[in-house]
Write an enzyme that holds these catalytic residues in place. Structure first.
Site, mmCIF file in Angstrom:
data_model
loop_
_atom_site.group_PDB
_atom_site.id
_atom_site.type_symbol
_atom_site.label_atom_id
_atom_site.label_comp_id
_atom_site.label_asym_id
_atom_site.label_seq_id
_atom_site.Cartn_x
_atom_site.Cartn_y
_atom_site.Cartn_z
ATOM 1 C CE1 TYR A 82 23.984 -10.004 -17.018
ATOM 2 C CE2 TYR A 82 23.314 -11.931 -16.246
ATOM 3 C CZ TYR A 82 23.017 -10.731 -16.358
ATOM 4 O OH TYR A 82 21.793 -10.094 -15.791
ATOM 5 N NE ARG A 94 22.175 -1.401 -8.329
ATOM 6 C CZ ARG A 94 22.214 -2.297 -9.306
ATOM 7 N NH1 ARG A 94 23.027 -2.980 -9.697
ATOM 8 N NH2 ARG A 94 20.720 -2.471 -9.472
ATOM 9 C CE LYS A 115 22.140 -6.631 -16.807
ATOM 10 N NZ LYS A 115 21.439 -7.237 -16.055
ATOM 11 C CD GLU A 152 21.079 -3.754 -16.160
ATOM 12 O OE1 GLU A 152 20.256 -3.897 -17.312
ATOM 13 O OE2 GLU A 152 21.187 -4.160 -15.338
ATOM 14 C CG ASP A 153 23.921 -2.575 -12.852
ATOM 15 O OD1 ASP A 153 22.575 -2.766 -12.702
ATOM 16 O OD2 ASP A 153 24.904 -3.283 -12.771
ATOM 17 C CG ASP A 183 17.755 -5.379 -16.816
ATOM 18 O OD1 ASP A 183 16.628 -5.955 -16.871
ATOM 19 O OD2 ASP A 183 18.676 -5.725 -16.565
ATOM 20 C CG ASP A 184 19.213 -2.710 -12.386
ATOM 21 O OD1 ASP A 184 19.787 -3.817 -12.347
ATOM 22 O OD2 ASP A 184 19.793 -1.760 -13.138
ATOM 23 C CG ASN A 234 23.523 -10.793 -9.477
ATOM 24 O OD1 ASN A 234 23.631 -11.506 -9.242
ATOM 25 N ND2 ASN A 234 22.648 -9.850 -9.924
ATOM 26 C CG ASN A 261 20.660 -12.598 -13.397
ATOM 27 O OD1 ASN A 261 20.179 -11.798 -14.587
ATOM 28 N ND2 ASN A 261 21.544 -12.498 -12.941
HETATM 29 N N1 NAI Z 1 19.058 -10.940 -9.483
HETATM 30 C C1 NAI Z 1 18.800 -9.937 -10.496
HETATM 31 O O1 NAI Z 1 18.275 -10.107 -11.410
HETATM 32 C C2 NAI Z 1 19.094 -8.420 -9.899
HETATM 33 C C3 NAI Z 1 19.911 -8.291 -8.736
HETATM 34 N N2 NAI Z 1 20.053 -7.040 -8.282
HETATM 35 C C4 NAI Z 1 20.753 -6.826 -7.088
HETATM 36 O O2 NAI Z 1 20.232 -6.312 -6.051
HETATM 37 C C5 NAI Z 1 21.159 -5.471 -5.389
HETATM 38 C C6 NAI Z 1 20.369 -4.248 -4.981
HETATM 39 O O3 NAI Z 1 20.288 -3.638 -6.348
HETATM 40 P P1 NAI Z 1 19.552 -2.183 -6.379
HETATM 41 O O4 NAI Z 1 18.129 -2.184 -5.587
HETATM 42 O O5 NAI Z 1 19.177 -1.462 -7.669
HETATM 43 O O6 NAI Z 1 20.476 -1.435 -5.016
HETATM 44 P P2 NAI Z 1 20.084 -0.079 -4.625
HETATM 45 O O7 NAI Z 1 21.479 0.433 -4.111
HETATM 46 O O8 NAI Z 1 19.184 0.937 -5.329
HETATM 47 O O9 NAI Z 1 19.536 -0.642 -3.013
HETATM 48 C C7 NAI Z 1 19.971 -1.470 -2.097
HETATM 49 C C8 NAI Z 1 18.906 -1.439 -0.872
HETATM 50 O O10 NAI Z 1 19.448 -2.631 0.071
HETATM 51 C C9 NAI Z 1 19.314 -1.757 1.267
HETATM 52 N N3 NAI Z 1 20.336 -2.362 2.359
HETATM 53 C C10 NAI Z 1 21.787 -1.949 2.335
HETATM 54 N N4 NAI Z 1 22.226 -2.780 3.364
HETATM 55 C C11 NAI Z 1 21.213 -3.354 3.935
HETATM 56 C C12 NAI Z 1 21.172 -3.970 5.037
HETATM 57 N N5 NAI Z 1 22.471 -4.318 5.853
HETATM 58 N N6 NAI Z 1 20.096 -4.888 5.249
HETATM 59 C C13 NAI Z 1 18.881 -4.505 4.695
HETATM 60 N N7 NAI Z 1 18.982 -3.850 3.646
HETATM 61 C C14 NAI Z 1 20.217 -3.131 3.154
HETATM 62 C C15 NAI Z 1 19.421 -0.060 1.195
HETATM 63 O O11 NAI Z 1 18.933 0.437 2.155
HETATM 64 C C16 NAI Z 1 18.950 -0.156 -0.100
HETATM 65 O O12 NAI Z 1 17.451 0.017 -0.099
HETATM 66 C C17 NAI Z 1 22.408 -5.540 -6.206
HETATM 67 O O13 NAI Z 1 23.523 -6.410 -5.474
HETATM 68 C C18 NAI Z 1 22.036 -5.927 -7.528
HETATM 69 O O14 NAI Z 1 23.140 -6.797 -8.032
HETATM 70 C C19 NAI Z 1 19.358 -6.180 -8.925
HETATM 71 C C20 NAI Z 1 18.933 -6.325 -10.245
HETATM 72 C C21 NAI Z 1 18.492 -7.295 -10.607
HETATM 73 C C1 PYR Z 2 21.341 -8.603 -12.668
HETATM 74 C C2 PYR Z 2 21.233 -7.049 -12.686
HETATM 75 O O1 PYR Z 2 20.802 -6.411 -13.475
HETATM 76 C C3 PYR Z 2 22.182 -6.498 -11.513
HETATM 77 O O2 PYR Z 2 22.594 -7.408 -10.536
HETATM 78 O O3 PYR Z 2 22.267 -5.387 -11.298
HETATM 79 MG MG MG Z 3 21.509 -4.449 -13.244
#
Ligand code: NAI
Ligand code: PYR
Ligand code: MG
Length: 605
Positions: free
Chosen positions: A131, A184, A202, A273-274, A296-297, A447, A492
């Site tokens: 993962y 993504r 996953k 997902e993603d 999930d996201d 991540n 997470n």
């Molecule tokens: N820990 C967890 O369980 C999870 C973590 N994530 C992580 O969250 C991140 C984002 O995922 P999503 O929202 O789906 O992506 P997304 O692409 O939909 O959104 C990214 C956002 O970040 C903003 N952004 C980009 N550069 C920036 C900067 N320099 N300063 C401020 N904001 C900025 C963008 O404008 C956009 O609004 C990914 O890295 C993903 O791995 C996502 C889901 C679960």
């Molecule tokens: C953990 C997860 O779903 C993500 O980073 O997109």
């Molecule tokens: Mg995800």
């Protein structure tokens, strides 16, 4: 020898007792014989086939004569794994991580029972390989790593064929599908068909954490092209070499897939997902009342983040009702960030009894263009409900930077879901020292590891030792000196999605509602004991993921019963479900977790 130490190392009582009691597993029907069985990882036991079974299944002579016990096979694998660790010492992290992934993947391809046993028993150690973070590296290098297929691939070229293609999948029953279009992948962007590594990872977590039977899972890649120029030019790239489909053309592909799945397995749960943000929201809106699905996201992440944010209130020694006074800055206005905001605002409104409009005042949203306000040109409609009215943000303007917002707002919590590594820099972290909270929270949730908004060490060094820290990918706890430890939490969605899936499956509900998701989050929020929370430990250890999932699954199931959505599963009908107490429901969920043991194979033509 099957070492007692290994039993002691596991925190999962259920798994422990099952290991002892699993002596007489039920038989398993197999329609193959001879070498075909050895080449089928679902049935293969390698050298573990007993002699009688070798006779019955036409295996005599196809294996070395000595029968090796499951425990010996386990030890043999773990010894190989440890040797690999020794032999790769000093090599670059990427090389070591991929080598570890390869050895696990080879076992996965050969013998699923043994693979899932080592995964379950060593989940904390192996989760970062199958993962996040290593799965990200695997996706980036997928075309080169590819040896044999896993899961199904539906491409834009399959339009009109999906209803029949779905029957190419060999299993008669499927409970859980994880679907991506690769647009993504974690914080790594568009990885096209290479994103298949995410559904696979996953679903491995589903098997390990929720005990979903691996014969009933299906990872799916929807290949509608890629906009990643590097991949389009890569001659080894395995996906469609065309730009991504857009608009109705895109949606018609997803529609067709969803219809095909529903036609063959009407009860299967589909986890999206993603997907890039626009499609993540659009597909959730389009399907959540028609199919048993969730994103999930957006939704899993929201539940985990909310549980963590509520935990930080308890960590400050304050009652949960104080959540309504917490100032929270969310950096990242994508599927994850907006999902978190929506759920957190609903929680504030519920706790305080105020409207959602009023509940928004304590939240600040920042994207790549800075603070999101109603003055923004081309304000994204998805972010619009969370945009600040300039009248309400004295001293701040549209597009204010993270540091400006943190200095002005002095938030209790700073949460990163931007996908941008290091944007919580020294200046931002130092500004968090001025937080109005006694225990400021820093959640670097992006991540994989290199995309985390800051490292754990930087957070404790710059923001101070009294912070609460969480990251999406694992970091080691931080040694603060004098015997003090800076605890690192892993915020997470893996703490929730397995329970959401399993609870929904066992409830027999045909939809996943906000109520079921809220129940999941509340369950996780109340999981930790006060004394741990006060130490800054907001989430349980990954070692107890099956226990967490049993509780979360039960909460989801009970919410489905309450909403009169539960139709039952197998022999257990809705009436029986509704008569179960909370503890009985948890026990019921536990009992339904698949656990890897070799079953006697019975051949049937
Ligand atoms: N820990 C967890 O369980 C999870 C973590 N994530 C992580 O969250 C991140 C984002 O995922 P999503 O929202 O789906 O992506 P997304 O692409 O939909 O959104 C990214 C956002 O970040 C903003 N952004 C980009 N550069 C920036 C900067 N320099 N300063 C401020 N904001 C900025 C963008 O404008 C956009 O609004 C990914 O890295 C993903 O791995 C996502 C889901 C679960
Ligand atoms: C953990 C997860 O779903 C993500 O980073 O997109
Ligand atoms: Mg995800």
């Amino acid at each position: 020898m099957w070492k007692l130490a290994r039993f002691a190392a596991s925190s999962n009582n259920l798994a422990r007792s099952r290991r002892f009691s699993a002596a007489i597993p039920g038989p398993c029907i197999v329609h193959k014989r001879g070498a075909d069985i050895l080449h089928d990882p679902w049935f293969n036991k390698d050298t573990g086939f007993p002699l009688t079974e070798r006779d019955r299944l036409g295996l005599r002579g196809l294996l070395p004569p000595r029968v090796i016990s499951f425990e010996q096979q386990y030890d043999r694998f773990m010894n190989s794994f440890r040797s690999l660790e020794n032999n790769t010492q000093g090599q670059p992290d990427k090389v070591v991580s991929l080598a570890k992934w390869r050895i696990l993947n080879r076992l996965h391809d050969r013998n699923e029972t043994l693979y899932y046993r080592v995964l379950i028993d060593n989940i904390k150690e192996f989760a970062p390989i199958i993962y996040t973070p290593t799965v990200g590296l695997v996706c980036q290098n997928y075309s080169g790593l590819f040896r044999r297929p896993r899961g199904m691939y539906f491409s834009a070229k399959d339009k009109g064929e999906m209803m029949s293609m779905i029957y190419n999948w060999p299993a008669h029953e499927v409970d859980m599908i994880v679907l991506t279009d690769g647009s993504r992948i974690l914080g790594l962007g568009d990885l096209g068909v290479q994103g298949i590594g995410i559904p696979i990872g996953k679903l491995d977590v589903y098997v390990a954490a929720a005990g979903i039977n691996p014969q009933r899972i299906l990872p799916v890649m929807l290949d509608v092209g890629t906009n990643n120029q590097k991949l389009l030019e890569d001659r080894l790239y395995l996906g469609l070499r065309q730009p991504r489909l857009e608009g109705e053309e895109y949606l018609s592909i997803v529609d067709e897939f969803m219809e095909a799945v529903h036609a063959r397995w009407p009860k299967a749960i589909v986890q999206f997902e993603d997907f890039q943000m626009k499609w993540a929201f659009e597909t959730l809106e389009r399907y959540h009342k028609r199919f048993c699905m969730f994103n999930d996201d957006i939704q899993g992440t929201a539940g985990v983040a909310l549980a963590g944010l509520l935990g930080t209130v308890r960590a400050q020694g304050r009652p949960l009702t104080d959540f309504v006074n917490q100032k929270i800055v969310v950096v990242g206005a994508g599927s994850a960030g907006l999902g978190v905001l929506k759920m957190a605002i609903q929680a504030v409104a519920r706790i305080s009894g105020c409207s959602e409009l009023a509940a928004k005042s304590q939240f600040y949203l920042i994207d790549k263009d800075g603070l999101v306000t109603t003055e923004r040109n081309n304000l994204d409609p998805a972010a619009a409900p969370f945009a600040k009215n300039p009248r309400d943000i004295e001293g701040l303007t549209e597009g204010a930077s993270i540091i400006e917002v943190v200095k002005k707002v002095k938030p209790h919590s700073l949460l990163g879901l931007s996908g941008v590594g290091g944007i919580f820099n020294e200046e931002v972290l130092k500004a968090m020292r001025e937080s109005v909270s006694t225990k400021p929270a820093i959640f670097a949730m992006s991540n994989p590891t290199m995309n985390a908004e800051c490292t754990a060490i930087d957070a404790f060094n710059h923001a101070g030792e009294n912070i609460v820290f969480a990251s999406g990918s694992p970091f080691e706890n931080v040694d603060l000196g004098n015997g003090k430890v800076g605890h690192v939490n892993q915020a997470n969605n893996m703490y929730l999605f397995p329970g959401i899936g399993l609870g929904t499956l066992l409830s027999g509900a045909h939809l996943i509602t906000d109520g079921m998701l809220q129940a999941a989050s509340e369950c996780l929020a109340s999981y930790m004991a006060e004394e741990d929370i006060l130490k800054g430990i907001l989430y349980p250890s990954v070692n107890s993921i099956r226990d967490v999932t049993a509780e979360v699954g039960a909460a989801v199931l009970r919410a489905a019963v309450e909403e009169e959505l539960a139709e039952g599963h197998g022999d257990v009908g809705p009436k029986e479900l509704s008569h179960m107490s909370k503890d009985e429901t948890v026990e019921y969920v536990r009992r339904n977790m698949w656990y890897p043991v070799y079953s006697p194979l019975v051949h049937e033509k």
